[in-house]
Scaffold this active site. Structure first.
Site, PDB file in Angstrom:
ATOM      1  N   CYS A 137      42.947  50.920  42.443  1.00  0.00           N
ATOM      2  CA  CYS A 137      41.646  51.029  41.774  1.00  0.00           C
ATOM      3  C   CYS A 137      41.567  52.208  40.816  1.00  0.00           C
ATOM      4  CB  CYS A 137      40.533  51.142  42.814  1.00  0.00           C
ATOM      5  SG  CYS A 137      40.664  49.936  44.150  1.00  0.00           S
ATOM      6  N   HIS A 278      32.838  56.259  41.336  1.00  0.00           N
ATOM      7  CA  HIS A 278      33.602  55.088  41.767  1.00  0.00           C
ATOM      8  C   HIS A 278      32.673  54.132  42.501  1.00  0.00           C
ATOM      9  CE1 HIS A 278      37.214  52.855  42.520  1.00  0.00           C
ATOM     10  NE2 HIS A 278      37.175  53.028  43.828  1.00  0.00           N
ATOM     11  N   HIS A 314      33.400  45.093  41.803  1.00  0.00           N
ATOM     12  CA  HIS A 314      34.616  45.915  41.776  1.00  0.00           C
ATOM     13  C   HIS A 314      35.705  45.171  41.017  1.00  0.00           C
ATOM     14  CE1 HIS A 314      37.581  48.764  42.647  1.00  0.00           C
ATOM     15  NE2 HIS A 314      37.316  49.020  43.923  1.00  0.00           N
TER      16      HIS A 314
END
Length: 388
Positions: A137, A278, A314
């Site tokens: 990520c 995030h 995401h």
């Protein structure tokens, strides 16, 4: 930054997300607080643990030529060529994180994870370095950091950098569900399913998309009178390698990464006006981030903070890249994107300046973007508003 190093600026951007095709389309949707999460349409979700996601319209990818066959590779080509066209300059180098091409989409690409980046490099006519990254990520921010390093060191004057990924696929959904990080309890409530930093957050929602930037030395951009969209002032990459999936809950890895980023940029903590977190909406990530930010800014005088994942889900490897484009939009327009569904913040976020469900208008000069990937892969970048 050392006195003899090149400053790194942005001269082009491109994106494909559930908002549609185009960097400005992404920015306008995110700054308006538009939610893109809805029932998945591209395949049957019968029997799957999650049935909602943030999907790209296939029509946005029709211009992609051969050999870009997988959805992920097509997204990357569309965004990269948009960034190049806007910049009006050919890139010397390419730094790309082009993610999982899920079977049966493109088994060959899955077996050779760098193949799509190599195809993109050839199609763009690059002649300098090619760097690929697969840091989970954090990969999108890694790509920008690699590009900045090439430019600051003088090994490239222009570099296309970005990331593309999609886990909107049965295998992606099943894998994340087994890891325990996916929201599987809000399938009938797409509008409120992604709720970072809220007390009842239940995991993230899968998304897909891509973001690319043309990064360039300031000297080269000024010589050719290119419009400058922002500056990459500093970056840091780190790994605390604490657990296969979970971050260190004390936030020490994130803290060290952010401090290193500030040191490289020459910025102080007090100069950070906005932080695009995030903010995955998982229990452990949001706790770790809140702990880290409270440690860095303990007196409730820290930056405004929001999570774009509340709107777009995401995007895995592409998340940091796409969210960086949103952050650049914040610097340009002075509008802070919301954190949708933040109606009852978790007590761990006390004294943090979290932005709630509505956008906020405020001039911003310096912004921090963070990404924290599986396995403790931490990344941070400072973006600055450009002023001549």
């Amino acid at each position: 930054m050392k006195h003899n190093e090149q400053r790194v600026v942005v001269t082009g951007m491109g994106a494909v997300t559930a908002y549609g095709s185009g960097g400005n389309t992404l920015i306008d949707g995110a700054l308006a607080g538009k939610n893109t999460i809805q029932p998945i349409r591209s395949f049957s979700t019968t029997g799957l643990p999650a049935t909602i996601g943030s999907e790209v319209d296939p029509a946005a990818l029709e211009s992609a030529p051969e050999p870009f066959q997988s959805k992920t590779a097509r997204m990357a080509w569309v965004a990269a060529t948009e960034a190049q066209s806007q910049a009006g300059s050919k890139p010397d180098a390419l730094c790309a994180a082009i993610g999982w091409a899920a079977p049966p989409d493109d088994v060959t690409n899955e077996a050779q994870p760098g193949a799509s980046a190599q195809d993109l490099y050839a199609a763009l006519g690059c002649s300098g370095p090619l760097l690929t990254d697969h840091a989970a990520c954090s990969a999108g921010l890694h790509a920008f950091a690699h590009a900045a390093r090439l430019i600051r060191s003088g090994k490239a004057t222009t570099c296309l950098a970005g990331a593309a990924d999609s886990r909107v696929h049965p295998m992606g959904i099943i894998s994340y569900a087994r890891l325990g990080v996916l929201n599987t309890s809000d399938n009938g409530r797409a509008a409120r399913a992604s709720r970072p930093f809220n007390w009842d957050r239940a995991g993230f929602i899968v998304g897909e998309g891509t973001g690319f930037l043309m990064l360039e030395s300031l000297e080269h951009a000024q010589q050719r009178k290119a419009p400058i969209l922002g500056e990459l002032a500093g970056w840091a990459l780190a790994n605390d390698a604490d657990n296969l999936t979970d971050p260190r809950l004390d936030g020490t890895g994130a803290i060290e990464c952010i401090q290193n980023c500030l040191e490289r940029s020459g910025c102080s903590l007090q100069e950070i006006d906005y932080l695009n977190a995030h903010g995955t909406s998982t229990l452990n990530n949001d706790q770790m981030e809140a702990t880290a930010y409270r440690s860095l800014w303990p007196d409730a005088d820290g930056p405004a903070i929001s999570s774009s994942k509340s709107m777009i889900g995401h995007l895995s490897m592409a998340s940091g890249a796409v969210e960086s484009l949103i952050t650049l939009g914040v610097l340009q327009q002075g509008i802070l994107p919301p954190t949708l569904n933040l109606t009852n913040p978790d007590p761990i976020t006390r004294e943090l300046n979290l932005i709630g469900p509505e956008p906020v208008q405020r001039p911003i000069r310096t912004a921090l973007k963070t990404s924290f990937g599986l396995g403790g892969q931490n990344a941070a970048i400072i973006w600055k508003k450009w002023s001549a």
